[in-house]
Design an enzyme around this catalytic site. Structure first.
Site, PDB file in Angstrom:
ATOM      1  CG  HIS A 133      -0.243   0.174   2.524  1.00 30.94           C
ATOM      2  ND1 HIS A 133       0.129  -0.891   3.305  1.00 30.94           N
ATOM      3  CD2 HIS A 133       0.143   1.274   3.202  1.00 30.94           C
ATOM      4  CE1 HIS A 133       0.721  -0.459   4.400  1.00 30.94           C
ATOM      5  NE2 HIS A 133       0.742   0.860   4.362  1.00 30.94           N
ATOM      6  CG  HIS A 266       7.164   5.245   1.125  1.00 36.10           C
ATOM      7  ND1 HIS A 266       6.918   6.430   1.809  1.00 36.10           N
ATOM      8  CD2 HIS A 266       6.912   4.250   2.017  1.00 36.10           C
ATOM      9  CE1 HIS A 266       6.539   6.155   3.044  1.00 36.10           C
ATOM     10  NE2 HIS A 266       6.525   4.838   3.203  1.00 36.10           N
TER      11      HIS A 266
END
Length: 331
Positions: A133, A266
């Site tokens: 995620h 990220h």
């Protein structure tokens, strides 16, 4: 226990009636070839949402149960832990590539324990691939009386935004520490998408969580009252019924003051409790060139935002582009 709606196997079988060809040599050959290639039908998009939480094995924070991890955000009895994020389920080939990367890093010799104690986010304890995620919020929490209204506000904000589905690609590989420097994460950095979708979704998420007295992600919070420490909604925004006043409800987002926080986004693929030393950092940089080229060949499709409230995962789809005002008889 709440269940997420998904297409049942009966519905899938019903939909296929009348379309399946009778078994014959050609169909059996194709079936064998698919099995030989290791191709399996993809899981339903909401499958992972049903099993997004592991079993709770202790009522207190016990690092020995979590590979030495300590809870950064203390649990408050009665609060519903909440997280807003974008999910990525890598393809089998991408999982294989990422697993190969983490395995090489684990085998790297190092003067500290970081390399030998790398923990992967890719595979569960039972060996099943896990979704990854991109965070759009910190771990936050809401009282029972405010969690549903918060979710409604977030749903309406996503629905009324002009954010359309988009694609992202990886741009780098690095080790980064959390805010408290208690853990270090191996992360894939991301290129800024053409529609600036990640910055817009973060802006939208931060705006909504701050309306409910919660701290934003990556930016300094707006001034809020003491309710931010309890997870309670800000009273000034509510009427006597406990609902948002009409002037405050679900206004369309504005991007005038949109900040570019592209460097912060990220995807974490592994973690360690020990700070990676210079040697492990150098090995990571050398592996980045080897693995990134293959990962960049398959852009990640972003079609929805997810909000996990307690153990329930809510999917908030981005609006697909609709052509308006086009005459069918116009060239």
């Amino acid at each position: 226990m709440a269940l997420v709606d998904y297409t049942s196997s009966d519905e899938a079988e019903t939909a296929s009636i009348g379309k399946a060809e009778p078994p014959g040599p050609s169909s059996l050959k194709r079936k064998r070839e698919a099995q030989d290639d290791g191709d399996l039908p993809p899981l339903p998009s909401k499958f992972h949402d049903l099993y997004a939480s592991s079993a709770r094995v202790s009522t207190r924070d016990d690092p020995s149960l979590h590979d030495g991890r300590k809870r950064v955000t203390p649990h408050i009895e009665g609060n519903w832990p909440t997280h807003i994020y974008v999910e990525w389920c890598p393809l089998p080939a991408e999982y294989t590539l990422l697993n190969k990367l983490t395995t090489k890093l684990k085998g790297a010799s190092s003067s500290n324990d970081a390399a030998s104690n790398i923990h992967s986010f890719l595979i569960s304890d039972l060996g099943a691939p896990l979704p990854l995620h991109i965070s759009l919020s910190r771990p936050i929490g809401f009282l029972t009386e405010s969690k549903d209204d918060f979710l409604l506000s977030l749903q309406q904000s996503v629905k009324k935004s002009d954010i359309r589905p988009f694609k992202i690609t990886c741009s780098g590989l690095a080790w980064v520490a959390n805010f408290e420097k208690t853990r270090w994460f191996l992360v894939l950095s991301l290129r800024k998408p053409s529609n600036d979708g990640l910055n817009k979704m973060l802006h939208l998420s931060n705006r909504v969580v701050q309306e409910y007295g919660q701290p934003p992600l990556y930016i300094n919070p707006l001034p809020v009252d003491i309710s931010r420490h309890t997870g309670a909604p800000r009273a000034a925004q509510y009427n006597a019924t406990g609902r948002k006043s009409s002037a405050q409800q679900h206004s369309e987002p504005r991007w005038d003051n949109l900040q570019d926080l592209s460097n912060a986004f990220h995807i974490s693929i592994a973690w360690t409790l020990s700070q990676p030393d210079t040697k492990l950092q150098t090995i990571t940089e050398s592996l980045a060139t080897e693995f990134l080229d293959d990962l960049q060949k398959s852009p990640i499709d972003i079609t929805e935002v997810k909000a996990k409230v307690g153990n329930v995962v809510n999917s908030l789809p981005l609006m697909s582009r609709i052509l308006q005002g086009q005459n069918l008889f116009e060239g």
